[in-house]
Design a protein around this motif. Structure first.
Motif, PDB file in Angstrom:
ATOM      1  N   ASP A 102      41.064  30.793  33.649  1.00 41.88           N
ATOM      2  CA  ASP A 102      41.346  30.280  34.989  1.00 41.88           C
ATOM      3  C   ASP A 102      40.291  30.770  35.978  1.00 41.88           C
ATOM      4  OD1 ASP A 102      43.560  29.231  33.786  1.00 41.88           O
ATOM      5  OD2 ASP A 102      45.002  30.575  34.747  1.00 41.88           O
ATOM      6  N   ASP A 103      40.126  30.038  37.071  1.00 43.63           N
ATOM      7  CA  ASP A 103      39.074  30.376  38.033  1.00 43.63           C
ATOM      8  C   ASP A 103      39.355  31.686  38.780  1.00 43.63           C
ATOM      9  OD1 ASP A 103      37.388  28.216  37.493  1.00 43.63           O
ATOM     10  OD2 ASP A 103      38.557  26.884  38.774  1.00 43.63           O
ATOM     11  N   GLN A 104      40.547  31.878  39.322  1.00 43.10           N
ATOM     12  CA  GLN A 104      40.961  33.111  40.003  1.00 43.10           C
ATOM     13  C   GLN A 104      39.940  33.585  41.052  1.00 43.10           C
ATOM     14  OE1 GLN A 104      43.159  36.012  37.406  1.00 43.10           O
ATOM     15  NE2 GLN A 104      42.096  34.954  35.747  1.00 43.10           N
ATOM     16  N   PRO A 105      39.742  32.834  42.117  1.00 41.47           N
ATOM     17  CA  PRO A 105      38.731  33.227  43.115  1.00 41.47           C
ATOM     18  C   PRO A 105      38.982  34.589  43.745  1.00 41.47           C
ATOM     19  CG  PRO A 105      40.091  31.378  43.881  1.00 41.47           C
ATOM     20  CD  PRO A 105      40.384  31.548  42.441  1.00 41.47           C
ATOM     21  N   ASP A 106      40.240  35.038  43.801  1.00 38.34           N
ATOM     22  CA  ASP A 106      40.511  36.354  44.390  1.00 38.34           C
ATOM     23  C   ASP A 106      40.000  37.503  43.516  1.00 38.34           C
ATOM     24  OD1 ASP A 106      41.710  35.115  46.508  1.00 38.34           O
ATOM     25  OD2 ASP A 106      43.764  35.449  45.813  1.00 38.34           O
ATOM     26  N   LEU A 160      43.308  44.648  36.094  1.00 41.82           N
ATOM     27  CA  LEU A 160      42.599  44.109  34.940  1.00 41.82           C
ATOM     28  C   LEU A 160      43.555  43.379  34.008  1.00 41.82           C
ATOM     29  CD1 LEU A 160      39.999  46.774  33.724  1.00 41.82           C
ATOM     30  CD2 LEU A 160      39.530  44.512  34.672  1.00 41.82           C
ATOM     31  N   MET A 161      44.702  43.983  33.742  1.00 41.23           N
ATOM     32  CA  MET A 161      45.662  43.357  32.853  1.00 41.23           C
ATOM     33  C   MET A 161      46.115  42.006  33.381  1.00 41.23           C
ATOM     34  SD  MET A 161      46.002  45.133  30.145  1.00 41.23           S
ATOM     35  CE  MET A 161      47.377  44.189  29.526  1.00 41.23           C
ATOM     36  N   ASP A 162      46.328  41.918  34.679  1.00 44.84           N
ATOM     37  CA  ASP A 162      46.786  40.664  35.284  1.00 44.84           C
ATOM     38  C   ASP A 162      45.713  39.586  35.190  1.00 44.84           C
ATOM     39  OD1 ASP A 162      48.579  38.992  36.922  1.00 44.84           O
ATOM     40  OD2 ASP A 162      47.043  39.263  38.457  1.00 44.84           O
ATOM     41  N   VAL A 163      44.491  39.921  35.567  1.00 47.29           N
ATOM     42  CA  VAL A 163      43.407  38.925  35.580  1.00 47.29           C
ATOM     43  C   VAL A 163      43.037  38.504  34.168  1.00 47.29           C
ATOM     44  CG1 VAL A 163      40.970  38.565  36.162  1.00 47.29           C
ATOM     45  CG2 VAL A 163      42.500  39.675  37.814  1.00 47.29           C
ATOM     46  N   LEU A 164      42.940  39.455  33.258  1.00 45.56           N
ATOM     47  CA  LEU A 164      42.501  39.150  31.899  1.00 45.56           C
ATOM     48  C   LEU A 164      43.570  38.451  31.073  1.00 45.56           C
ATOM     49  CD1 LEU A 164      40.603  42.467  31.132  1.00 45.56           C
ATOM     50  CD2 LEU A 164      39.587  40.224  31.578  1.00 45.56           C
ATOM     51  N   SER A 165      44.789  38.379  31.583  1.00 46.75           N
ATOM     52  CA  SER A 165      45.838  37.667  30.859  1.00 46.75           C
ATOM     53  C   SER A 165      45.652  36.157  30.914  1.00 46.75           C
ATOM     54  CB  SER A 165      47.218  38.047  31.405  1.00 46.75           C
ATOM     55  OG  SER A 165      47.378  37.580  32.732  1.00 46.75           O
ATOM     56  N   HIS A 166      44.829  35.655  31.839  1.00 46.33           N
ATOM     57  CA  HIS A 166      44.487  34.221  31.867  1.00 46.33           C
ATOM     58  C   HIS A 166      42.997  34.085  32.190  1.00 46.33           C
ATOM     59  CE1 HIS A 166      45.701  34.584  36.269  1.00 46.33           C
ATOM     60  NE2 HIS A 166      46.523  35.440  35.697  1.00 46.33           N
ATOM     61  N   PRO A 167      42.152  34.407  31.194  1.00 41.95           N
ATOM     62  CA  PRO A 167      40.710  34.530  31.433  1.00 41.95           C
ATOM     63  C   PRO A 167      39.983  33.216  31.663  1.00 41.95           C
ATOM     64  CG  PRO A 167      41.188  34.782  29.103  1.00 41.95           C
ATOM     65  CD  PRO A 167      42.507  34.736  29.805  1.00 41.95           C
ATOM     66  N   PRO A 210      35.285  31.560  28.876  1.00 38.73           N
ATOM     67  CA  PRO A 210      36.096  32.307  29.840  1.00 38.73           C
ATOM     68  C   PRO A 210      35.305  32.646  31.094  1.00 38.73           C
ATOM     69  CG  PRO A 210      35.333  33.749  28.093  1.00 38.73           C
ATOM     70  CD  PRO A 210      34.948  32.355  27.691  1.00 38.73           C
ATOM     71  N   ALA A 211      36.030  32.759  32.200  1.00 38.63           N
ATOM     72  CA  ALA A 211      35.424  33.266  33.431  1.00 38.63           C
ATOM     73  C   ALA A 211      35.454  34.786  33.451  1.00 38.63           C
ATOM     74  CB  ALA A 211      36.159  32.708  34.648  1.00 38.63           C
ATOM     75  N   PHE A 212      36.412  35.369  32.744  1.00 37.09           N
ATOM     76  CA  PHE A 212      36.627  36.818  32.827  1.00 37.09           C
ATOM     77  C   PHE A 212      36.657  37.431  31.427  1.00 37.09           C
ATOM     78  CE2 PHE A 212      38.458  34.926  36.593  1.00 37.09           C
ATOM     79  CZ  PHE A 212      38.003  35.757  37.615  1.00 37.09           C
ATOM     80  N   ILE A 213      35.977  38.543  31.303  1.00 39.97           N
ATOM     81  CA  ILE A 213      36.036  39.400  30.124  1.00 39.97           C
ATOM     82  C   ILE A 213      36.248  40.827  30.619  1.00 39.97           C
ATOM     83  CG2 ILE A 213      34.579  37.964  28.647  1.00 39.97           C
ATOM     84  CD1 ILE A 213      32.250  39.926  29.436  1.00 39.97           C
ATOM     85  N   PRO A 214      36.680  41.749  29.763  1.00 37.06           N
ATOM     86  CA  PRO A 214      36.776  43.151  30.178  1.00 37.06           C
ATOM     87  C   PRO A 214      35.386  43.793  30.200  1.00 37.06           C
ATOM     88  CG  PRO A 214      37.607  42.876  27.951  1.00 37.06           C
ATOM     89  CD  PRO A 214      37.269  41.507  28.441  1.00 37.06           C
ATOM     90  N   ARG A 215      34.712  43.651  31.308  1.00 37.65           N
ATOM     91  CA  ARG A 215      33.344  44.179  31.412  1.00 37.65           C
ATOM     92  C   ARG A 215      33.357  45.699  31.311  1.00 37.65           C
ATOM     93  NH1 ARG A 215      29.262  40.672  32.747  1.00 37.65           N
ATOM     94  NH2 ARG A 215      29.953  38.559  33.325  1.00 37.65           N
ATOM     95  N   ASN A 216      32.330  46.209  30.663  1.00 35.96           N
ATOM     96  CA  ASN A 216      32.296  47.639  30.349  1.00 35.96           C
ATOM     97  C   ASN A 216      32.417  48.520  31.578  1.00 35.96           C
ATOM     98  OD1 ASN A 216      31.745  46.883  27.645  1.00 35.96           O
ATOM     99  ND2 ASN A 216      29.580  46.684  28.151  1.00 35.96           N
ATOM    100  N   HIS A 217      31.697  48.168  32.637  1.00 33.46           N
ATOM    101  CA  HIS A 217      31.726  49.044  33.813  1.00 33.46           C
ATOM    102  C   HIS A 217      33.089  49.000  34.494  1.00 33.46           C
ATOM    103  CE1 HIS A 217      30.738  45.158  35.584  1.00 33.46           C
ATOM    104  NE2 HIS A 217      30.841  45.632  36.813  1.00 33.46           N
ATOM    105  N   ARG A 218      33.751  47.859  34.433  1.00 31.69           N
ATOM    106  CA  ARG A 218      35.092  47.780  35.018  1.00 31.69           C
ATOM    107  C   ARG A 218      36.104  48.577  34.178  1.00 31.69           C
ATOM    108  NH1 ARG A 218      34.285  46.757  40.187  1.00 31.69           N
ATOM    109  NH2 ARG A 218      33.405  44.690  40.596  1.00 31.69           N
ATOM    110  N   VAL A 219      35.946  48.546  32.877  1.00 28.78           N
ATOM    111  CA  VAL A 219      36.822  49.338  32.022  1.00 28.78           C
ATOM    112  C   VAL A 219      36.617  50.820  32.286  1.00 28.78           C
ATOM    113  CG1 VAL A 219      37.331  49.957  29.632  1.00 28.78           C
ATOM    114  CG2 VAL A 219      36.996  47.558  30.244  1.00 28.78           C
TER     115      VAL A 219
END
Length: 474
Positions: A449-453, A440-447, A413-422
């Protein structure tokens, strides 16, 4: 508006000593803060319901038609010490629905007030752990790992008191294949309640693995599920934090996201949980602990067997074979992370060598593996030369693979729920701002994917943002 939950309850048909029936304790001012509409549709929950109706139901102020609210009783080993009675101290099983794939799912309120099993607790939850579990459990689902899921989060308009002081109360609605735990079996085994143990075993088999034969078949199936689950945790850098037997499900799902965390920089002995003082549930110990937990499950099942000496011998063989089962799953998932579709022994050594270099070089776990696809993996290391020496062997091995990039994209995955972001999300939510939660919910729903934004959500924490300890929130 009305909300229809198509309940088809089976656990409530078990003998009364399996649970205590009670309603949730109403709250002052329920307000819906999150609703998982796609999960609701999957569960066949119909009728829509406006926000006020949803808030009343999923705060526990209004029991939907067909619900049979109950608190389940269980026991468990907690950090190695046996507690003969635990149970749902702040949760109620509303009932069960059958989803669109014909699978039975529990719907449970968490934070719904005290029960006979609260053990001096207030039975409540505060907003931080509710949103943490909502985010992390849904992220785990998107990562492809078996997990309980979050259906709703509701604030209560009341304060709960924890070490930091008065905090906003909240209730989570959790969905699971069931809430039957190793500790549920231990409860009846500890009391030598063979009728209860047999009823539980029959219920668990019928619900989770109807094709297996008796307790031995159930044990074998649960071992397989837990081996796959824990290997999956290791593959994404997840640390559960409280792998007690009462937090180990028969379904093979991740449950009870208390002081859980995802690693930033890799080290095999990483611990975040504030209550894990001796590192019993450190990242690299999880594979050992789950074997120990399965030994406790096997012990609880032995009284059901007509020839207990033979059962002990057979069950011991199953448990002793489990490390090799986990190792096989580990080889498979970590070979995929470095682009290898079919893992051999040499591939496990290659992946293990990378991990050793990552630990020494303090490389970020998620970003290093993702950078094998994107380039720049060497930049994750304090000494990039450590990666260079490994890379040459890796490239030579990849030459024998048909499409290593596709394999890695599906595994890293490119994205995980990182502790500091949580933690930042929780702080914002307590202040009334739910936008970080929603993002977070939107981005982590497709972890995958690249999601440059959303590139900022991939960044490891700065020194001032590092989360050193996580807390269970009870």
């Amino acid at each position: 508006m009305t909300l229809v939950l198509p309940f088809d309850n089976s656990y409530a048909q078990l003998p009364p000593r399996f649970y205590t029936r009670q309603n949730a304790v109403p709250v002052r001012e329920p307000r819906l803060v999150a609703w998982n509409a796609s999960l609701a549709a999957y569960l066949g929950i119909d009728g829509g319901g406006d926000a006020e109706t949803l808030a009343r139901i999923f705060a526990g102020n209004e029991a939907p038609e067909g619900a049979t609210p109950l608190a389940q009783v269980y026991a468990g080993h907690q950090f190695g010490g046996f507690s003969p009675q635990l149970g749902d101290g702040r949760a109620l099983l509303l009932g069960e629905v059958v989803d669109s794939h014909g699978q039975r799912r529990d719907i449970q309120l968490k934070g719904s007030g005290p029960t006979p099993y609260s053990r001096m607790g207030d039975g409540r939850a505060w907003l931080g752990p509710v949103l943490r579990e909502y985010v992390v459990s849904e992220a785990m689902h998107a990562l492809g790992l078996p997990t309980t899921r979050a259906l709703a989060a509701v604030t209560t308009g009341e304060r709960v008191y924890r070490e930091p002081g008065a905090l906003p109360g909240a209730v989570l609605t959790r969905v699971a294949s069931s809430h039957i735990r190793v500790g549920t079996f231990q409860y009846f085994a500890a009391r030598r309640d063979l009728d209860g143990l047999r009823a539980l075993c029959d219920h668990a088999i019928a619900r989770h693995c109807p094709d297996v034969d008796g307790p031995a078949g159930l044990l074998s199936e649960v071992i397989d599920r837990q081996a796959r689950l824990v290997a999956g945790w290791l593959a994404v850098g997840f640390i559960h934090g409280v792998m007690n037997t009462d937090n180990t499900t028969i379904s093979g799902e991740t449950i009870d996201y208390g002081p859980c965390a995802f690693m930033d920089s890799y080290h095999p002995q990483t611990v975040y949980s504030s209550i894990d003082a001796h590192g019993r549930y450190a990242y690299d110990n999880q594979a050992h602990v789950i074997v120990w937990n399965m030994a406790q499950f096997a012990t609880a099942l032995v009284p059901l067997m007509p020839d207990q000496d033979a059962a002990i011998e057979g069950f011991t063989a199953l448990v002793h074979a489990m490390p090799e089962r986990i190792e096989a799953e580990w080889r498979r998932v970590f070979a995929a992370k470095i682009g290898i579709a079919e893992a051999g022994e040499e591939d496990a050594a290659l992946a293990g060598d990378l991990l050793a270099r990552m630990a020494e070089g303090r490389a970020d776990f998620t970003n290093t593996f993702r950078a094998l696809i994107e380039g720049g993996a060497r930049d994750q290391f304090l000494d990039p030369a450590a990666f260079d020496a490994w890379e040459a062997r890796w490239r030579a091995r990849l030459a024998r693979e048909a499409d290593p990039e596709a394999v890695m994209r599906a595994a890293n995955p490119a994205f995980i729920p990182r502790n500091h972001r949580v933690e930042q999300m929780i702080e914002a939510a307590v202040g009334g701002d739910l936008k970080p939660f929603e993002r977070l919910m939107d981005v982590l729903s497709h972890p995958y994917d690249d999601q440059p934004d959303a590139a900022d959500l991939r960044r490891p924490p700065a020194a001032s943002e590092v989360v050193h300890a996580t807390f269970c929130g009870t």
